[in-house]
Scaffold this active site. Structure first.
Site, PDB file in Angstrom:
ATOM      1  N   ASP A  38       0.807  -1.259  -0.179  1.00 38.81           N
ATOM      2  CA  ASP A  38      -0.175   0.049  -0.007  1.00 38.81           C
ATOM      3  C   ASP A  38       0.705   1.327  -0.047  1.00 38.81           C
ATOM      4  OD1 ASP A  38      -1.624   2.119   0.618  1.00 38.81           O
ATOM      5  OD2 ASP A  38      -2.923   0.946   1.996  1.00 38.81           O
ATOM      6  N   THR A 101      -0.981  11.812 -15.792  1.00 35.69           N
ATOM      7  CA  THR A 101      -2.384  12.032 -16.829  1.00 35.69           C
ATOM      8  C   THR A 101      -2.336  13.309 -17.630  1.00 35.69           C
ATOM      9  OG1 THR A 101      -4.691  11.936 -16.617  1.00 35.69           O
ATOM     10  CG2 THR A 101      -3.683  12.800 -14.721  1.00 35.69           C
ATOM     11  N   TYR A 125      -9.425  14.385  -9.591  1.00 38.70           N
ATOM     12  CA  TYR A 125      -8.399  13.475 -10.037  1.00 38.70           C
ATOM     13  C   TYR A 125      -7.168  14.033 -10.667  1.00 38.70           C
ATOM     14  CZ  TYR A 125      -6.274   9.965 -13.340  1.00 38.70           C
ATOM     15  OH  TYR A 125      -5.463   9.323 -14.260  1.00 38.70           O
TER      16      TYR A 125
HETATM   17  N1  LIG Z   1      -6.023   4.121 -17.717  1.00 44.63           N
HETATM   18  C1  LIG Z   1      -5.898   5.321 -18.221  1.00 44.63           C
HETATM   19  O1  LIG Z   1      -6.470   5.640 -19.204  1.00 44.63           O
HETATM   20  C2  LIG Z   1      -4.837   6.312 -17.793  1.00 44.63           C
HETATM   21  C3  LIG Z   1      -4.482   7.512 -18.405  1.00 44.63           C
HETATM   22  C4  LIG Z   1      -3.921   8.284 -18.190  1.00 44.63           C
HETATM   23  C5  LIG Z   1      -3.018   8.379 -16.833  1.00 44.63           C
HETATM   24  N2  LIG Z   1      -3.113   7.088 -16.256  1.00 44.63           N
HETATM   25  C6  LIG Z   1      -2.331   6.685 -15.113  1.00 44.63           C
HETATM   26  O2  LIG Z   1      -1.719   5.553 -15.301  1.00 44.63           O
HETATM   27  C7  LIG Z   1      -1.555   4.892 -13.922  1.00 44.63           C
HETATM   28  C8  LIG Z   1      -1.973   3.432 -14.085  1.00 44.63           C
HETATM   29  O3  LIG Z   1      -3.520   3.651 -14.286  1.00 44.63           O
HETATM   30  P1  LIG Z   1      -4.391   2.288 -14.579  1.00 44.63           P
HETATM   31  O4  LIG Z   1      -4.980   2.536 -15.670  1.00 44.63           O
HETATM   32  O5  LIG Z   1      -3.427   1.030 -14.558  1.00 44.63           O
HETATM   33  O6  LIG Z   1      -5.251   2.205 -13.228  1.00 44.63           O
HETATM   34  P2  LIG Z   1      -6.051   1.071 -12.326  1.00 44.63           P
HETATM   35  O7  LIG Z   1      -6.103   0.062 -13.503  1.00 44.63           O
HETATM   36  O8  LIG Z   1      -6.811   1.730 -11.503  1.00 44.63           O
HETATM   37  O9  LIG Z   1      -4.881   0.545 -11.537  1.00 44.63           O
HETATM   38  C9  LIG Z   1      -4.426   1.255 -10.552  1.00 44.63           C
HETATM   39  C10 LIG Z   1      -3.843   0.104  -9.483  1.00 44.63           C
HETATM   40  O10 LIG Z   1      -3.799   1.027  -8.274  1.00 44.63           O
HETATM   41  C11 LIG Z   1      -3.781   0.345  -7.266  1.00 44.63           C
HETATM   42  N3  LIG Z   1      -3.955   1.046  -5.909  1.00 44.63           N
HETATM   43  C12 LIG Z   1      -5.092   1.993  -5.439  1.00 44.63           C
HETATM   44  N4  LIG Z   1      -4.474   2.261  -4.407  1.00 44.63           N
HETATM   45  C13 LIG Z   1      -3.465   2.018  -3.963  1.00 44.63           C
HETATM   46  C14 LIG Z   1      -2.710   2.225  -2.954  1.00 44.63           C
HETATM   47  N5  LIG Z   1      -2.894   2.934  -1.851  1.00 44.63           N
HETATM   48  N6  LIG Z   1      -1.355   1.319  -2.841  1.00 44.63           N
HETATM   49  C15 LIG Z   1      -1.067   0.602  -3.763  1.00 44.63           C
HETATM   50  N7  LIG Z   1      -1.956   0.197  -4.971  1.00 44.63           N
HETATM   51  C16 LIG Z   1      -3.156   0.928  -5.118  1.00 44.63           C
HETATM   52  C17 LIG Z   1      -5.423  -0.504  -7.523  1.00 44.63           C
HETATM   53  O11 LIG Z   1      -5.732  -1.403  -6.683  1.00 44.63           O
HETATM   54  P3  LIG Z   1      -7.194  -1.748  -6.164  1.00 44.63           P
HETATM   55  O12 LIG Z   1      -7.947  -1.623  -7.494  1.00 44.63           O
HETATM   56  O13 LIG Z   1      -6.744  -2.988  -5.546  1.00 44.63           O
HETATM   57  O14 LIG Z   1      -7.337  -0.824  -5.143  1.00 44.63           O
HETATM   58  C18 LIG Z   1      -5.026  -0.728  -9.025  1.00 44.63           C
HETATM   59  O15 LIG Z   1      -4.601  -2.003  -8.955  1.00 44.63           O
HETATM   60  C19 LIG Z   1      -2.160   5.760 -13.098  1.00 44.63           C
HETATM   61  O16 LIG Z   1      -1.123   6.523 -12.629  1.00 44.63           O
HETATM   62  C20 LIG Z   1      -3.105   6.639 -13.755  1.00 44.63           C
HETATM   63  O17 LIG Z   1      -3.327   7.953 -13.165  1.00 44.63           O
HETATM   64  C21 LIG Z   1      -4.035   5.946 -16.707  1.00 44.63           C
END
Ligand SMILES: NC(=O)c1ccc[n+]([C@@H]2O[C@H](COP(=O)([O-])OP(=O)(O)OC[C@H]3O[C@@H](n4cnc5c(N)ncnc54)[C@H](OP(=O)(O)O)[C@@H]3O)[C@@H](O)[C@H]2O)c1
Length: 292
Positions: A38, A101, A125
């Protein structure tokens, strides 16, 4: 060559793909899910990071509406948690790539946002992610902040493209907004850029990684249908106001990689070419999953 990659938030969309990509490249990976590490717990984070690691912080509250509903948790993870990871990396002597992002931008601009453009997020966000960027670079000036946008796997996931792909195999219709413009990014291309940055040759602290070009959500959804031979007219246009989502979203958040390419990153391919490759990949499990 990266010695070991440590992935926080490894149970999420980007983290899962990165862990698989590390395995494919023969790079040792420590893929830490939320339950295993975490990032709001600074002691826990310290325990997992060693000198010469490449740490990629994928942990985030990335659901825009969830962040809006619970700002305290969004800031705890996206800002303080990111800062914890940066402090741990700085202390250990590890390298850090922190994901951020396109939602740090307001959407007022009508040409792609580059690194030098002013960040002025609209919602919790984006504000919490921008606070994370600032905190990471204050704690570790030689970290990399990598802003990406509209990331998709295209298969098997819960992302926009994967969802539209599932619909293509049905006779259902769907709505997609026609007044939000962004740069779709295939997670594989993002992963390639992460490994390239991990080589350590790029010095710029803030980088953009997105496929080249821009489209609306409607154009993206229709492109998925077209690519899969489904009728694109089954995707109907709606406005952001009609969609009625709780959190504000930038009307325009296309990213330019101009300065990032000048800093040494490989130029991105056009989003349509990346989408075609993504959709040519088999869906895990061998067949189209049923619609949820
Ligand atoms: N997906 C997009 O379109 C997009 C676009 C721009 C930027 N990003 C950035 O890319 C990165 C990855 O995004 P993603 O799409 O992979 O998001 P995601 O699928 O929501 O994955 C985020 C992960 O972070 C975990 N998490 C949440 N709180 C946490 C904590 N306190 N400690 C450790 N882990 C924690 C979540 O676990 P749980 O679900 O178990 O809580 C989840 O597995 C992020 O920084 C996001 O802002 C994503």
């Amino acid at each position: 060559m990266v010695a070991r990659i440590v992935i926080t938030g490894a149970g999420g969309q980007v983290g899962t793909f990165l862990a698989g990509e590390a395995a494919r490249r023969g790079v040792e990976a420590s893929a830490l899910t939320h339950r295993q590490c975490d990032i709001t717990d600074s002691d826990a984070v310290e325990r997992f990071i060693a000198a010469s690691d490449l740490v990629v912080n994928c942990a985030a509250i990335a659901n825009v509406d969830a962040a809006e509903a619970d700002p305290d948790t969004a800031y705890a993870v996206n800002a303080t948690g990111a800062e914890n990871v940066a402090h741990a990396c700085a202390r250990a002597g590890a390298q850090l790539i922190h994901l951020s992002t396109d939602y740090v931008f307001s959407g007022q601009q009508r040409h792609p946002y580059d690194v030098g453009d002013e960040a002025a997020p609209l919602g919790v966000y984006g504000r919490s992610k921008l606070a994370g960027e600032v905190a990471v670079l204050a704690a570790m000036p030689d970290a990399h902040v990598v802003r990406t946008s509209w990331v998709y796997t295209g298969a098997g996931g819960t992302d926009f493209v994967a969802g539209i792909r599932r619909l293509a195999g049905t006779d259902e219709t769907a709505d997609a907004v026609d007044d939000q413009v962004g740069s779709p990014t295939y997670v594989k291309d993002l992963a390639d850029a992460v490994f390239e940055i991990g080589e350590g040759r790029i010095r710029e602290p803030v980088l953009h990684v997105a496929n080249e070009g821009a489209c609306t959500r409607l154009e993206l959804a229709r492109a998925v249908f077209t690519e899969l031979g489904a009728d694109p007219q089954r995707i109907r246009p709606v406005s952001t106001a009609q969609a009625g989502r709780p959190a504000p979203r930038p009307a325009y958040s296309a990213l330019s990689m101009g300065l990032s390419v000048r800093a040494g990153l490989t130029p991105p391919r056009p989003w349509r070419a990346a989408l075609a490759e993504a959709l040519a990949q088999p869906v895990p499990g061998g067949q189209l999953p049923s619609t949820p």
